[in-house]
Design a protein around this motif. Sequence first.
Motif, PDB file in Angstrom:
ATOM      1  N   ARG A   1       1.130  -1.254  -0.167  1.00 48.80           N
ATOM      2  CA  ARG A   1      -0.325  -0.433  -0.167  1.00 48.80           C
ATOM      3  C   ARG A   1       0.649   0.998   0.465  1.00 48.80           C
ATOM      4  O   ARG A   1       1.493   1.317   0.799  1.00 48.80           O
ATOM      5  CB  ARG A   1      -0.820  -0.021   0.911  1.00 48.80           C
ATOM      6  N   MET A   2       0.756   2.140  -1.205  1.00 51.93           N
ATOM      7  CA  MET A   2       2.033   3.029  -1.580  1.00 51.93           C
ATOM      8  C   MET A   2       1.311   4.181  -0.517  1.00 51.93           C
ATOM      9  O   MET A   2       0.051   3.885   0.173  1.00 51.93           O
ATOM     10  CB  MET A   2       1.429   2.944  -3.013  1.00 51.93           C
ATOM     11  N   ASN A   3       1.733   5.204  -0.160  1.00 57.45           N
ATOM     12  CA  ASN A   3       1.809   5.997   0.670  1.00 57.45           C
ATOM     13  C   ASN A   3       0.683   7.158   0.222  1.00 57.45           C
ATOM     14  O   ASN A   3       0.116   8.217   0.913  1.00 57.45           O
ATOM     15  CB  ASN A   3       2.775   6.919   0.837  1.00 57.45           C
ATOM     16  N   ASP A   4       1.048   7.226  -1.212  1.00 61.48           N
ATOM     17  CA  ASP A   4      -0.704   7.793  -1.764  1.00 61.48           C
ATOM     18  C   ASP A   4      -1.848   6.852  -2.405  1.00 61.48           C
ATOM     19  O   ASP A   4      -2.801   7.582  -2.871  1.00 61.48           O
ATOM     20  CB  ASP A   4       0.022   8.271  -3.341  1.00 61.48           C
ATOM     21  N   GLY A   5      -1.699   6.149  -1.373  1.00 59.77           N
ATOM     22  CA  GLY A   5      -3.173   5.276  -0.756  1.00 59.77           C
ATOM     23  C   GLY A   5      -3.395   4.286  -2.198  1.00 59.77           C
ATOM     24  O   GLY A   5      -4.748   3.440  -2.220  1.00 59.77           O
ATOM     25  N   MET A   6      -2.072   4.555  -3.389  1.00 54.53           N
ATOM     26  CA  MET A   6      -2.483   3.683  -4.143  1.00 54.53           C
ATOM     27  C   MET A   6      -2.089   1.995  -3.786  1.00 54.53           C
ATOM     28  O   MET A   6      -0.790   1.943  -2.748  1.00 54.53           O
ATOM     29  CB  MET A   6      -2.241   3.671  -4.782  1.00 54.53           C
TER      30      MET A   6
ATOM     31  N   HIS B   1       6.270  -9.577 -13.310  1.00 57.36           N
ATOM     32  CA  HIS B   1       5.139  -9.137 -12.940  1.00 57.36           C
ATOM     33  C   HIS B   1       4.915  -7.393 -12.099  1.00 57.36           C
ATOM     34  O   HIS B   1       4.890  -7.647 -10.694  1.00 57.36           O
ATOM     35  CB  HIS B   1       4.079  -9.798 -13.067  1.00 57.36           C
ATOM     36  N   PHE B   2       4.469  -6.292 -13.072  1.00 54.56           N
ATOM     37  CA  PHE B   2       4.344  -5.025 -11.950  1.00 54.56           C
ATOM     38  C   PHE B   2       2.972  -5.029 -12.417  1.00 54.56           C
ATOM     39  O   PHE B   2       2.527  -4.634 -13.338  1.00 54.56           O
ATOM     40  CB  PHE B   2       5.106  -4.345 -12.490  1.00 54.56           C
ATOM     41  N   GLU B   3       2.250  -4.661 -10.923  1.00 57.36           N
ATOM     42  CA  GLU B   3       0.222  -3.728 -11.187  1.00 57.36           C
ATOM     43  C   GLU B   3       0.901  -2.337 -10.634  1.00 57.36           C
ATOM     44  O   GLU B   3       1.131  -2.769  -9.695  1.00 57.36           O
ATOM     45  CB  GLU B   3      -0.480  -4.864 -10.782  1.00 57.36           C
ATOM     46  N   ALA B   4      -0.394  -1.826 -11.039  1.00 51.32           N
ATOM     47  CA  ALA B   4      -0.638  -0.708 -10.212  1.00 51.32           C
ATOM     48  C   ALA B   4      -2.393  -0.981 -10.053  1.00 51.32           C
ATOM     49  O   ALA B   4      -3.060  -0.814 -10.683  1.00 51.32           O
ATOM     50  CB  ALA B   4      -0.500   1.419 -10.439  1.00 51.32           C
ATOM     51  N   ARG B   5      -2.815  -0.808  -8.505  1.00 52.34           N
ATOM     52  CA  ARG B   5      -4.382  -1.065  -8.255  1.00 52.34           C
ATOM     53  C   ARG B   5      -4.649   0.404  -7.489  1.00 52.34           C
ATOM     54  O   ARG B   5      -4.214   0.529  -6.693  1.00 52.34           O
ATOM     55  CB  ARG B   5      -4.273  -2.304  -7.752  1.00 52.34           C
ATOM     56  N   THR B   6      -5.780   0.769  -7.149  1.00 50.61           N
ATOM     57  CA  THR B   6      -6.600   0.450  -6.018  1.00 50.61           C
ATOM     58  C   THR B   6      -6.740   0.245  -5.068  1.00 50.61           C
ATOM     59  O   THR B   6      -6.922   1.344  -3.624  1.00 50.61           O
ATOM     60  CB  THR B   6      -7.698   1.533  -7.206  1.00 50.61           C
TER      61      THR B   6
ATOM     62  N   GLY C   1      -8.507  -6.757  -9.740  1.00 48.89           N
ATOM     63  CA  GLY C   1      -9.698  -6.247 -10.561  1.00 48.89           C
ATOM     64  C   GLY C   1      -9.466  -4.997 -10.432  1.00 48.89           C
ATOM     65  O   GLY C   1     -10.679  -4.617 -10.970  1.00 48.89           O
ATOM     66  N   SER C   2      -9.221  -4.828  -9.121  1.00 47.16           N
ATOM     67  CA  SER C   2      -9.337  -2.817  -9.443  1.00 47.16           C
ATOM     68  C   SER C   2      -7.886  -2.436 -10.098  1.00 47.16           C
ATOM     69  O   SER C   2      -7.580  -1.118  -9.283  1.00 47.16           O
ATOM     70  CB  SER C   2      -8.721  -3.099  -7.916  1.00 47.16           C
ATOM     71  N   ASP C   3      -7.236  -2.970 -10.802  1.00 46.15           N
ATOM     72  CA  ASP C   3      -6.408  -2.637 -11.942  1.00 46.15           C
ATOM     73  C   ASP C   3      -5.848  -1.317 -12.529  1.00 46.15           C
ATOM     74  O   ASP C   3      -7.111  -1.348 -12.718  1.00 46.15           O
ATOM     75  CB  ASP C   3      -5.387  -3.802 -12.271  1.00 46.15           C
ATOM     76  N   ILE C   4      -5.272  -0.332 -12.446  1.00 48.05           N
ATOM     77  CA  ILE C   4      -5.232   0.505 -13.219  1.00 48.05           C
ATOM     78  C   ILE C   4      -3.604   0.676 -13.904  1.00 48.05           C
ATOM     79  O   ILE C   4      -3.125  -0.327 -13.878  1.00 48.05           O
ATOM     80  CB  ILE C   4      -5.162   1.949 -12.270  1.00 48.05           C
ATOM     81  N   ASP C   5      -3.907   2.153 -15.001  1.00 49.28           N
ATOM     82  CA  ASP C   5      -2.340   1.683 -16.239  1.00 49.28           C
ATOM     83  C   ASP C   5      -1.122   1.329 -14.906  1.00 49.28           C
ATOM     84  O   ASP C   5      -0.711   2.734 -14.969  1.00 49.28           O
ATOM     85  CB  ASP C   5      -2.978   2.716 -17.107  1.00 49.28           C
TER      86      ASP C   5
ATOM     87  N   ALA D   1       1.306   5.148 -16.804  1.00 47.62           N
ATOM     88  CA  ALA D   1       0.726   6.040 -16.653  1.00 47.62           C
ATOM     89  C   ALA D   1       1.267   6.215 -15.322  1.00 47.62           C
ATOM     90  O   ALA D   1       1.121   7.723 -14.173  1.00 47.62           O
ATOM     91  CB  ALA D   1      -0.943   6.457 -16.803  1.00 47.62           C
ATOM     92  N   TYR D   2       1.097   5.632 -13.907  1.00 52.07           N
ATOM     93  CA  TYR D   2       1.156   5.363 -12.785  1.00 52.07           C
ATOM     94  C   TYR D   2       2.330   6.210 -12.211  1.00 52.07           C
ATOM     95  O   TYR D   2       2.516   6.865 -11.886  1.00 52.07           O
ATOM     96  CB  TYR D   2       0.633   4.460 -11.906  1.00 52.07           C
ATOM     97  N   LEU D   3       3.450   5.597 -12.485  1.00 55.15           N
ATOM     98  CA  LEU D   3       4.467   4.982 -12.649  1.00 55.15           C
ATOM     99  C   LEU D   3       5.328   6.706 -13.428  1.00 55.15           C
ATOM    100  O   LEU D   3       5.728   7.592 -12.588  1.00 55.15           O
ATOM    101  CB  LEU D   3       5.493   4.836 -13.060  1.00 55.15           C
ATOM    102  N   ARG D   4       4.422   7.244 -14.690  1.00 57.08           N
ATOM    103  CA  ARG D   4       4.484   8.581 -15.006  1.00 57.08           C
ATOM    104  C   ARG D   4       4.403   9.480 -14.795  1.00 57.08           C
ATOM    105  O   ARG D   4       4.634  11.119 -14.368  1.00 57.08           O
ATOM    106  CB  ARG D   4       4.755   8.667 -16.764  1.00 57.08           C
TER     107      ARG D   4
END
Length: 264
Positions: free
Chosen positions: A194-199, A238-243, A248-252, A255-258
């Motif tokens: 869980r990242m400090n930005d909430g993601m 394999h790397f994912e960004a999620r909410t 199933g809560s994945d996002i791009d 775009a998240y890293l950028r």
Amino acid sequence: MPPTRTTGKHRRPSRRGIRPARVAGMATLATSGVAATLASPAFAADDSVRGAADTGLRQAVVLDDTLGERIGDQAEAQQSAADVAAAMERAEAAAKREAAEAKRIAEARAKEERAAKERAAREAERKRLNTFVMPVDGSFVSTQYHASGAAWSSGTHTGIDFKAAEGTPVKSVGSGTVVEAGWDGSYGNSVVIRMNDGMYTQYGHLSALNVTAGQTVTPGQQIGLAGNTGNSFGAHLHFEARTTAEYGSDIDPVAYLRSHGVSV
């Protein structure tokens, strides 16, 4: 009646008889001017005594003046010494005040410098903790987000793949707290943070884990080693960004890293 004694050869004349004679002699001398002559040495003697007295008085006055000058000189010397001592005391007091002021200024400057360094260090740490990095140094994306194919149960790729040989260090992309660390079915050995930005970010197919659930991590901290565990067809990350932490809560992820300044 008693016999009458006549003045003889051996009999002293009575004082009564001598005094008139002296008086008579003095009268004769006074008449003849001898008395005046005899008196002159007496007057001369008086002048001599008067001169000696005058000389002694003058010497006493001179001595008194000399002594007064010496006393005055001594008093001036003492006053001068006292003035010098007082000036030295004032100079020493001023030097002490200047030294104390210089010390106070130096301490204030040192304190301000320490405070500035601490602020700079905190700011640098804040920036570091808010900085995002690549999960694998010097790597690149080998499979894009939402790529389609039978290899994925959902029909599309829910993350991105980074090229990485077996045993390559895998790092947290930012600051956060590990919420999952262990086996996760088709993801093999997996870590979710869980990242400090909430993601949330996920790292799958690891060959080894270096963190546990509940542990805090910082940007660039190693969390495991790249591998080929789970549903995988060769070593990679394999790397994912999620909410959320759930599938199933994945996002791009690109775009998240950028969005956090990472050049992907």
